[in-house]
Design an enzyme around this catalytic site. Structure first.
Site, mmCIF file in Angstrom:
data_model
loop_
_atom_site.group_PDB
_atom_site.id
_atom_site.type_symbol
_atom_site.label_atom_id
_atom_site.label_comp_id
_atom_site.label_asym_id
_atom_site.label_seq_id
_atom_site.Cartn_x
_atom_site.Cartn_y
_atom_site.Cartn_z
ATOM 1 N N GLY A 237 -20.046 -17.631 65.102
ATOM 2 C CA GLY A 237 -21.065 -17.403 63.900
ATOM 3 C C GLY A 237 -21.043 -16.292 63.101
ATOM 4 N N PRO A 238 -21.461 -16.339 61.721
ATOM 5 C CA PRO A 238 -21.382 -14.590 60.393
ATOM 6 C C PRO A 238 -21.745 -14.103 61.906
ATOM 7 C CG PRO A 238 -23.210 -16.704 60.178
ATOM 8 C CD PRO A 238 -22.967 -16.768 61.749
ATOM 9 N N PRO A 239 -21.528 -12.341 60.411
ATOM 10 C CA PRO A 239 -21.006 -11.207 61.604
ATOM 11 C C PRO A 239 -22.737 -10.831 61.769
ATOM 12 C CG PRO A 239 -19.698 -11.356 59.174
ATOM 13 C CD PRO A 239 -20.301 -12.812 59.323
ATOM 14 N N LYS A 243 -23.519 -12.045 68.893
ATOM 15 C CA LYS A 243 -22.890 -12.903 69.226
ATOM 16 C C LYS A 243 -22.356 -11.695 70.384
ATOM 17 C CE LYS A 243 -19.596 -13.348 66.632
ATOM 18 N NZ LYS A 243 -20.243 -13.199 64.968
ATOM 19 N N THR A 244 -21.971 -10.256 70.283
ATOM 20 C CA THR A 244 -21.921 -9.307 70.613
ATOM 21 C C THR A 244 -22.459 -8.752 71.934
ATOM 22 O OG1 THR A 244 -19.866 -8.251 69.435
ATOM 23 C CG2 THR A 244 -20.370 -7.292 71.034
ATOM 24 N N GLU A 461 -35.331 -9.490 31.852
ATOM 25 C CA GLU A 461 -35.717 -9.442 33.664
ATOM 26 C C GLU A 461 -36.609 -10.263 33.046
ATOM 27 O OE1 GLU A 461 -34.483 -9.243 36.084
ATOM 28 O OE2 GLU A 461 -33.110 -7.641 35.295
ATOM 29 N N ASP A 535 -25.212 -12.510 36.960
ATOM 30 C CA ASP A 535 -26.107 -14.354 36.619
ATOM 31 C C ASP A 535 -24.852 -14.900 36.855
ATOM 32 O OD1 ASP A 535 -28.590 -12.588 36.768
ATOM 33 O OD2 ASP A 535 -28.509 -12.377 35.448
#
Length: 648
Positions: A237-239, A243-244, A461, A535
């Site tokens: 999975g992503p960081p 998981k740990t 903006e 952008d």
């Protein structure tokens, strides 16, 4: 009996150092008794005094030791006299040889003997006995001879003990334990506080991992039906997704020995160390089975073999991986030893490592959705002194795309912001400021910016805000600011819809809104600037993904050049011809230019409202969606009511 046992336990334990101490004391005692007590030293005197005593007939015996020292023994009458009475010393032990009265060091022996001969010639009644002796300290010489051997044997015993002892053993012992595993062992004697209750969200991953823990606790439940324990489970999975943390929960819940280490712990500069550590790790796990081995960041040793070894030399990492493959599924039996591993780069792992029989299960730990983010917030909000009216639903909707680690950082940052402001509770606004701080960076209100630049930023903006408000599929705006933050001079926060699939019209509307800033500069000033870099980068990536990955271009067709295995990254050729590359480049350019012209057209039609919005932004510096409703009216499309912030 229990009292007797307690008394016995209080007795000092036998130590081999006692034997060493006793032997040293015995040697010293022998040295003292043999060398000193038998011939105790006499009172120090000079040669002139001695010759005076000799001429007076007071010397009974003279003993010359090793031709360098003289010991003087007086007659009984002389020793009893007042002058020499102090030289008579009491005997401590019954030793046959009498102690001398005087002693002195000889200079030149020949001159000394000549002087005695003169006195002897002048004195007819000279009857002093002169004797010569050679004294040797046998024990001292013996010890000096043995000393080098004793030192060599002592150093050898020390080295052998350090080599045979387990673990790192400090800096001095590491060289001898370099082939030992560096895994930390967690078992019943080690308190691991993390449990599955501390892991919020990740329901599917938790269910699979809990089943592995349950298998180790109650193996009969599964083996009675003929099932076998899985060899391993790979957490992908992503960081920051947990998981740990999930592995820590396994260590806390399993109640079996849990070996934890990182993939880089196998890597060393010495050849063969990685494979040796793998062998030692599995040896320890088998001895304590049932057991779990957790290897974090396994991609450090599990990369696909033969991809980067151009030198043809011995590859230490490949040897380590080969040993790991053999241990996980070879001729040796791993009874009740389960291997857990975690990585965020599963695409680079070796296929032999990923096959069934080694890592039987691949558990995908994805970014949390809104419901899971709420659970994660509830876990991290427990230690905070938060306001009573704080709504976790609102916070979870504020953080789309955030991982568990990001949410923990938001909570901590909010607490720091509240403390900085002197508050007693962490409030809703503190969390909003924390999200802004993490996503956009720190506000730089003291940054020097000219009025002309500030006006350009305001219109830029305002262009983003106008287009996103008027397009159906663009992410609704939440807040716009022209206060410099991080590396940007202005920022806009939106409410991105969490979609599982995205249609072309949705992507095109988002691209058009992203190009609204540069389009506003063109419409108002008839000039463009470098302020649209981020952008343009975003839009170019989206257009390239439409053409080359998702097959959403009519001219290129239903073709993808995406390689999920990641192997094309290492290739030197493109998976398409030069003619196709020209077509892809033209199609990307056409898509972006079409949306740019579309943004210019929308802004020209609403130039008066764009100007009003920019002027209000220049005045207030920060505006919200309520200000847009006053200028543009209610949005013509159904939007979400919740305020989700994310910088575009």
């Amino acid at each position: 009996m229990s009292k007797d046992n307690k008394l016995n336990n209080k007795k000092p334990k036998f130590s081999p150092y006692w034997i060493y101490g006793i032997i040293i004391v015995i040697f010293l005692g022998i040295q003292v008794l043999s060398g000193g007590m038998g011939s105790a030293s006499g009172t120090a005197t000079t040669q002139d005094k001695f010759f005076e005593y000799l001429e007076n007939g007071d010397v009974e015996k003279l003993v010359i030791i090793n031709r360098i020292q003289a010991r003087v023994y007086l007659t009984a009458e002389a020793a009893a006299s007042t002058e020499h009475k102090k030289t008579v010393k009491p005997q401590l032990l019954p030793i046959s040889e009498k102690a001398p009265n005087y002693q002195f060091q000889l200079g030149d022996l020949q001159n000394f003997e000549d002087k005695i001969d003169e006195i002897k010639a002048e004195n007819a009644e000279f009857n002093t006995v002169i004797d010569y002796k050679i004294e040797e300290n046998l024990w001292g010489d013996f010890l000096l001879t043995l000393l080098p051997f004793i030192l060599i044997i002592g150093v050898w015993i020390f080295i052998m003990r350090r080599m045979s002892s387990g673990g790192g053993g400090g800096a001095g012992g590491q060289i001898f334990n370099i082939g030992k595993s560096k895994a930390k062992l967690f078992d019943q004697n080690t308190e691991v506080k993390t449990s599955f209750k501390d892991v919020a969200g990740l329901e599917g991953a938790k269910e699979e991992v809990q089943e592995i823990v349950d298998f180790l606790k109650n193996p009969e439940k599964y083996t009675s039906l003929g099932g076998k324990i899985p060899k391993g489970a790979l957490l992908v999975g992503p960081p920051g997704t947990g998981k740990t943390l999930l592995a820590k929960a396994v260590a806390g819940e399993a109640k079996v020995p849990f070996f934890s280490l990182s993939g880089s712990d196998f890597v060393e500069m010495f050849v063969g160390v990685g494979a040796s550590r793998v062998r030692d790790l599995f040896k320890q796990a088998k001895e304590k089975s049932p057991a779990i081995i957790f290897i974090d960041e396994i991609d450090a040793i599990g990369r696909a073999r033969g991809k980067a070894n151009f030198s043809g030399s011995n590859d230490e990492r490949e040897n380590t991986l080969n040993q790991l493959l053999t241990e996980m599924d070879g001729f040796g039996t791993n009874t009740n030893v389960i291997v857990l591993a975690a990585t965020n780069r599963a695409d680079v792992l070796d296929k032999a490592l990923m096959r069934a029989g080694r890592f039987d299960r691949q558990i995908f730990v994805d970014l949390p959705d809104v419901r899971e983010r709420k659970e994660i917030f509830e876990v991290h909000l427990k230690p905070l002194k938060k306001a009573k009216d704080l709504n976790t639903d609102f916070l979870s909707k504020q953080t789309p795309g955030f991982s568990g680690a990001d949410i923990a950082n938001v909570c901590n940052e909010a607490a720091l912001i509240a403390a900085r402001k002197g508050k007693k509770h962490v409030e809703k606004q503190d969390f909003l400021d924390a999200v802004d701080r993490i996503v956009g960076g720190l506000e730089k209100k003291n940054k020097i910016i000219t009025p002309e630049e500030k006006k350009a930023v305001a219109y830029h903006e305002a262009g983003h805000a106008t287009i996103s408000w008027l397009l159906e599929h663009a992410a609704p705006l939440v807040k716009v600011t022209i206060v410099p933050r991080g590396r940007s001079l202005g920022a806009a926060w939106y409410l991105p819809e969490e979609r599982l699939i995205v249609r072309p019209e949705q992507m095109l509307d988002e691209m058009c809104a992203a190009l609204g800033g540069r389009a506003a500069e063109k419409v108002v000033f008839d000039k463009i600037s470098t302020g649209a870099l981020s952008d343009l980068e975003k839009v170019t990536k989206q257009a390239r993904a439409m053409v080359t990955i998702y097959g959403l271009s009519d001219k290129v067709g239903n073709i993808t050049y995406y390689d999920s295995s990641g192997q094309n990254e290492y290739g030197f050729t493109k998976p398409y011809s030069e003619q196709t590359a020209e077509l892809i480049d033209k199609e990307i350019s056409d898509i972006i230019e079409e949306q740019y012209q579309r943004a210019i057209k929308i802004l020209e039609e609403n130039k008066d409202k764009l100007t009003l919005l920019a002027e209000e932004l220049l005045e207030k510096e920060v505006i919200f969606k309520d200000n847009l409703e006053l200028i543009f009216g209610k949005s013509p499309f159904v939007k979400h009511d919740e305020d989700i912030t994310e910088e575009e």
